[in-house]
Enzyme design. Sequence first.
Site, short mmCIF file in Angstrom:
data_model
loop_
_atom_site.label_atom_id
_atom_site.label_comp_id
_atom_site.label_asym_id
_atom_site.label_seq_id
_atom_site.Cartn_x
_atom_site.Cartn_y
_atom_site.Cartn_z
N LYS A 84 -11.11 -1.90 9.22
CA LYS A 84 -11.06 -3.01 7.12
C LYS A 84 -12.64 -3.99 7.89
O LYS A 84 -13.16 -4.06 8.61
CB LYS A 84 -10.10 -2.56 7.52
CG LYS A 84 -9.04 -1.63 6.22
CD LYS A 84 -8.32 -2.21 6.17
CE LYS A 84 -7.62 -0.29 4.55
NZ LYS A 84 -6.96 -1.19 4.65
N ARG A 99 -13.36 -4.10 -6.87
CA ARG A 99 -12.12 -5.13 -5.52
C ARG A 99 -13.68 -5.23 -4.58
O ARG A 99 -14.45 -4.55 -4.45
CB ARG A 99 -11.46 -3.85 -4.97
CG ARG A 99 -11.02 -5.52 -3.87
CD ARG A 99 -9.92 -4.22 -3.13
NE ARG A 99 -10.14 -2.65 -2.36
CZ ARG A 99 -9.41 -2.21 -1.30
NH1 ARG A 99 -8.48 -2.47 -1.56
NH2 ARG A 99 -9.99 -1.69 -0.87
N ASP A 149 2.49 -5.79 7.55
CA ASP A 149 1.19 -5.12 7.75
C ASP A 149 0.10 -6.04 7.75
O ASP A 149 -0.16 -6.85 6.68
CB ASP A 149 1.26 -4.80 6.67
CG ASP A 149 0.02 -2.88 6.69
OD1 ASP A 149 -0.81 -3.13 7.25
OD2 ASP A 149 0.48 -1.97 6.59
N PHE A 186 0.56 -1.49 -0.22
CA PHE A 186 -0.42 -0.15 -0.11
C PHE A 186 1.19 1.19 -0.08
O PHE A 186 1.37 1.63 0.87
CB PHE A 186 -1.07 0.22 1.43
CG PHE A 186 -2.36 0.96 1.65
CD1 PHE A 186 -3.20 0.55 0.58
CD2 PHE A 186 -1.99 2.08 1.99
CE1 PHE A 186 -4.28 1.88 -0.01
CE2 PHE A 186 -3.19 2.94 1.95
CZ PHE A 186 -3.73 3.11 1.29
#
Length: 397
Positions: free
Chosen positions: A210, A356, A184, A113
Amino acid sequence: MTDFAATKAMFDLPQGITYLDGNSLGPLPRKAAARVAQAVSAEWGQMLIGGWNRAGWMDLPRRLGDRIAALIGAQAGHVVLGDTLSIKVYQALASALDMRPTRRVILSDTGNFPSDLYMAAGLCRTLGDGYVLNTVAPEDVAGAIDDRVAVLMLTEVDYRTGRRHDMAALTRAAHDAGALVIWDLAHSAGAFAVDLAGCGADFAVGCTYKYLNSGPGGPAFIYVAPRHADVARPALSGWLGHEAPFAFDLDYRAGAGIDRMRVGTPPVLQLAALEAALDVWDGVDLHDLRSASQALMDQYIAGVEAVCPDLILATPRAHDARGSQVSFRHPQAYAIMQAMIARGVVGDFRAPDVIRCGFTPLFIDAGDVARAVAVIGDIMQNRLWDNPAYHTRAKVT
Ligand SMILES: *Cc1c(COP(=O)(O)O)cnc(C)c1O
């Protein structure tokens, strides 16, 4: 067996929406709304500053850290919450570099990311002295580990493609070369079982908004392996990471263990939301979660490929090689996603060409996947995306 109809009923999902975006922002757990209201009125409102002691606000980052530890295979007492994920990446990286003082390379991959890479590059600039960030293609990581690497910093699941790294093998390879490893877990924690202790990971970080459903702006978490907990020197040496914050000493002395990774005042209202959101996990077996999420992904891939030959799968088909999201590529991905959202199927677009969707059985079932496939099929076969309204880009994509 985990009762996923029961977990689905714990979420307040809007009517008519098929929400395939819990991998970006988890939906609202019903109990979180009530818990936040209570924290606002009964705690903040009535206890005022006394809430720090009486409502246990000061202990929340550690107490909830233990509950997250159980989901990521970490030892209790070695995870703490606070700040944003970008900040936690910086902290882990700064401490890890400090523990390998003769080496100068941070190794990562081009699928990471961007914020993780930006934080690493910024830290290299601040440190000067020859520190560099080296990024290679995800499949080339193992081959790029050598004795110049101080820290291997990877996100386990690629946010764009859903490809999953082999955490155990890469951790071993890095350790064999004398490097430390930071994982991560942004797209892992709450998506499937993680085994940090079993893999011997040195540091890990992740977010809670998330798959852990703490709400927009929910705090991040950091894990430091027990063997490093009293060795790692905090670069962000804030007062709440001090050994005795309320002594107000002029000199900084790092607190014991994971407490030293705290920085400043914890986000109490967000932590209250997270506390209620974590209750959803009480009856969930992570192996059931993983097999149900794989079945949903298989159903989605087969359904979309059967009706949309123009959509190209970007996610690995092999179960072990992917996280809990599926991405398809198409040059008109942005407009297609806008058309999907207009029909109540919410996923996200990731530049330049990715559609996505995240699949968590906590609140998605086979009926939702069938509906999403039918909508995407209609949009593709009838070119419904080819509408000027779907081409205007909002600030947040
Ligand atoms: C979502 C995500 C982030 C976001 O970082 P914040 O500081 O919470 O905005 C960072 N890294 C990865 C890998 C992510 O998936």
